[in-house]
Design a protein around this motif. Structure first.
Motif, PDB file in Angstrom:
ATOM      1  N   VAL A 156     -20.267  -9.231  27.931  1.00 53.43           N
ATOM      2  CA  VAL A 156     -20.187 -10.694  27.938  1.00 53.43           C
ATOM      3  C   VAL A 156     -20.579 -11.255  26.575  1.00 53.43           C
ATOM      4  O   VAL A 156     -19.972 -12.223  26.099  1.00 53.43           O
ATOM      5  N   ALA A 157     -21.573 -10.646  25.931  1.00 58.02           N
ATOM      6  CA  ALA A 157     -21.960 -11.098  24.589  1.00 58.02           C
ATOM      7  C   ALA A 157     -20.796 -10.930  23.614  1.00 58.02           C
ATOM      8  O   ALA A 157     -20.519 -11.828  22.807  1.00 58.02           O
ATOM      9  N   ALA A 158     -20.108  -9.788  23.696  1.00 52.90           N
ATOM     10  CA  ALA A 158     -18.954  -9.557  22.822  1.00 52.90           C
ATOM     11  C   ALA A 158     -17.834 -10.545  23.128  1.00 52.90           C
ATOM     12  O   ALA A 158     -17.164 -11.053  22.216  1.00 52.90           O
ATOM     13  N   PHE A 159     -17.631 -10.820  24.408  1.00 54.19           N
ATOM     14  CA  PHE A 159     -16.608 -11.803  24.782  1.00 54.19           C
ATOM     15  C   PHE A 159     -16.943 -13.191  24.258  1.00 54.19           C
ATOM     16  O   PHE A 159     -16.077 -13.899  23.724  1.00 54.19           O
ATOM     17  N   LEU A 160     -18.206 -13.604  24.416  1.00 58.12           N
ATOM     18  CA  LEU A 160     -18.606 -14.927  23.919  1.00 58.12           C
ATOM     19  C   LEU A 160     -18.449 -15.013  22.399  1.00 58.12           C
ATOM     20  O   LEU A 160     -18.032 -16.052  21.866  1.00 58.12           O
ATOM     21  N   TYR A 161     -18.752 -13.924  21.714  1.00 58.54           N
ATOM     22  CA  TYR A 161     -18.529 -13.892  20.268  1.00 58.54           C
ATOM     23  C   TYR A 161     -17.045 -14.074  19.956  1.00 58.54           C
ATOM     24  O   TYR A 161     -16.672 -14.851  19.067  1.00 58.54           O
ATOM     25  N   ALA A 162     -16.197 -13.369  20.705  1.00 52.88           N
ATOM     26  CA  ALA A 162     -14.749 -13.497  20.501  1.00 52.88           C
ATOM     27  C   ALA A 162     -14.273 -14.902  20.827  1.00 52.88           C
ATOM     28  O   ALA A 162     -13.397 -15.453  20.153  1.00 52.88           O
ATOM     29  N   ALA A 163     -14.849 -15.495  21.873  1.00 49.46           N
ATOM     30  CA  ALA A 163     -14.426 -16.834  22.296  1.00 49.46           C
ATOM     31  C   ALA A 163     -14.768 -17.885  21.246  1.00 49.46           C
ATOM     32  O   ALA A 163     -13.958 -18.778  20.954  1.00 49.46           O
ATOM     33  N   PHE A 164     -15.954 -17.794  20.658  1.00 52.53           N
ATOM     34  CA  PHE A 164     -16.376 -18.796  19.683  1.00 52.53           C
ATOM     35  C   PHE A 164     -15.880 -18.481  18.267  1.00 52.53           C
ATOM     36  O   PHE A 164     -15.564 -19.391  17.509  1.00 52.53           O
ATOM     37  N   ARG A 165     -15.796 -17.199  17.939  1.00 47.23           N
ATOM     38  CA  ARG A 165     -15.412 -16.815  16.583  1.00 47.23           C
ATOM     39  C   ARG A 165     -13.903 -16.704  16.417  1.00 47.23           C
ATOM     40  O   ARG A 165     -13.351 -17.082  15.387  1.00 47.23           O
ATOM     41  N   TYR A 166     -13.223 -16.193  17.450  1.00 47.78           N
ATOM     42  CA  TYR A 166     -11.792 -15.927  17.343  1.00 47.78           C
ATOM     43  C   TYR A 166     -10.944 -16.748  18.317  1.00 47.78           C
ATOM     44  O   TYR A 166      -9.774 -16.458  18.506  1.00 47.78           O
ATOM     45  N   GLN A 167     -11.546 -17.753  18.969  1.00 48.85           N
ATOM     46  CA  GLN A 167     -10.815 -18.608  19.920  1.00 48.85           C
ATOM     47  C   GLN A 167     -10.219 -17.780  21.066  1.00 48.85           C
ATOM     48  O   GLN A 167      -9.166 -18.110  21.605  1.00 48.85           O
ATOM     49  N   ALA A 168     -10.885 -16.692  21.434  1.00 46.26           N
ATOM     50  CA  ALA A 168     -10.305 -15.740  22.383  1.00 46.26           C
ATOM     51  C   ALA A 168     -10.843 -15.911  23.797  1.00 46.26           C
ATOM     52  O   ALA A 168     -11.042 -14.941  24.507  1.00 46.26           O
ATOM     53  N   ARG A 169     -11.052 -17.149  24.217  1.00 48.83           N
ATOM     54  CA  ARG A 169     -11.532 -17.330  25.583  1.00 48.83           C
ATOM     55  C   ARG A 169     -10.448 -17.011  26.609  1.00 48.83           C
ATOM     56  O   ARG A 169     -10.739 -16.887  27.797  1.00 48.83           O
ATOM     57  N   TYR A 170      -9.194 -16.821  26.139  1.00 52.87           N
ATOM     58  CA  TYR A 170      -8.125 -16.400  27.034  1.00 52.87           C
ATOM     59  C   TYR A 170      -8.385 -15.001  27.601  1.00 52.87           C
ATOM     60  O   TYR A 170      -7.728 -14.580  28.552  1.00 52.87           O
ATOM     61  N   LEU A 171      -9.352 -14.274  27.023  1.00 49.64           N
ATOM     62  CA  LEU A 171      -9.722 -12.968  27.547  1.00 49.64           C
ATOM     63  C   LEU A 171     -10.739 -13.058  28.678  1.00 49.64           C
ATOM     64  O   LEU A 171     -11.122 -12.030  29.249  1.00 49.64           O
TER      65      LEU A 171
END
Length: 355
Positions: A156-171
């Motif tokens: 989840v930490a990696a996902f949140l990083y992706a969501a905020f850093r790479y706009q990857a909340r679609y994951l």
């Protein structure tokens, strides 16, 4: 003195009870976030993402907007099927990039709420691990239950990083689905009360070797989710190229190229950590058992996982394998990782059988 020991035991029991309650709370939070992310993926409006290093604007592509427009908070409706000149196969990625100059994903206010709920679930997850560690007065990853909970925290930490850093909340849907399943399995079948470590784990190396393996596994989970999503998106583009109309979540996924970049980025992050975990484990094995390598099932499958991910990175760097072929290697690596985690612990006996 007796009174003091009894008071300390009561405090430990209180922390253990709090930790157990937090397990239920974080599962509920993650399940709610998963539901909201799924709704966003299915019913959100396909919206252009901001232009950055991971989401570049295709220069000179037909219909490309100015970078300033993409960099803003655009709400352009991109639900319509894009024109495609793709002919399928490995050459699909180039034509998809030409037909979709601006990377896009399904967006709605539900996704923003889901992201907030995910952060709340992450904090509950972190609180559960901290309170359990304090209750047992040790590093809180000494058995399968604790290991699963820690891996989910890092995923989840990696996902949140992706969501905020790479706009990857679609994951969100693809990452939280295995997280919720793993936590459900852990709470139902793997749970063990907080207690002391088995003697073999009494070493400072548990904070080094196991921590590195947990963080790497969390990052590999995000990479695996992106790779699986890539395969779905790639199949969607093949159908569009054949003139078929695609509906549902598959129709609103980001372009395959973007998913491929996200998957690769997290393998690049996780692979050095996994390498370090194997090396640290060998050093610990030499201290504990008098040898660096003994062909223990856990050692063998950790190395197999390392080889697969090394092949993934090597094939991309030398042979230029991107897209479908590298995605399948990433999925195989993730399958090896999960087998190393579950299969080895329950199907084989060895020095690492602490489950």
């Amino acid at each position: 003195m007796v009174y003091q020991l009894a008071a300390e035991a009561a405090v430990d029991q209180d922390l253990a009870s709090l930790s157990d309650h937090l397990i239920i709370a974080m599962i509920v939070a993650y399940a709610a976030a998963l539901f909201l992310f799924a709704l966003e993926a299915a019913y959100g409006r396909r919206t252009a993402l901001k232009n950055n290093r991971l989401v570049p604007l295709a220069a000179g592509a037909p219909g490309a907007a100015a970078p300033a427009a993409v960099g803003g908070s655009s709400t352009v409706d991109l639900d319509a099927d894009p024109p495609s000149g793709a002919s399928g196969g490995d050459g699909l990625e180039v034509s998809v990039r030409d037909s979709e100059p601006r990377a896009s994903a399904s967006r709605s206010v539900l996704g923003t709420v889901a992201l907030v709920v995910s952060v709340a679930g992450f904090l509950l997850n972190l609180g559960q691990i901290v309170t359990r560690g304090l209750a047992a007065d040790r590093w809180p990853w000494g058995n399968m239950f604790e290991f699963v909970v820690a891996i989910c925290l890092c995923a989840v930490a990696a996902f949140l990083y992706a969501a905020f850093r790479y706009q990857a909340r679609y994951l969100g849907t693809f990452v939280l689905l295995p997280v919720v399943l793993l936590l459900g399995i852990a709470a139902r079948w793997l749970y063990s009360e907080a207690g002391p470590l088995v003697p073999a784990l009494h070493s400072y190396w548990i904070a080094i070797h196991v921590s590195a393996a947990i963080v790497a596994t969390g990052a590999f989970m995000v990479s695996g989710a992106a790779a699986i999503t890539y395969l779905v998106a790639h199949r969607t583009e093949v159908k569009r190229a054949a003139g078929e109309r695609v509906a549902g979540i598959a129709a609103k996924l980001p372009s395959p190229e973007l998913l491929d970049r996200v998957s690769h980025r997290f393998v690049v992050i996780a692979f050095p950590l996994w390498t370090f975990a194997i090396i640290a484990g060998a050093v610990w094995a030499d201290e504990a058992w008098g040898r660096f390598w003994g062909w223990d099932p856990k050692e063998v499958w950790s190395f197999i996982t390392w080889v697969v991910y090394a092949a993934y990175l090597h094939s991309r760097a030398t042979a230029g394998w991107k897209g479908t072929r590298s995605a399948w290697i990433g999925v195989i690596g993730f399958a090896c990782l999960m087998f190393n985690f579950f299969g080895v612990n329950y199907m084989f006996s060895g020095l690492h059988s602490y489950a």
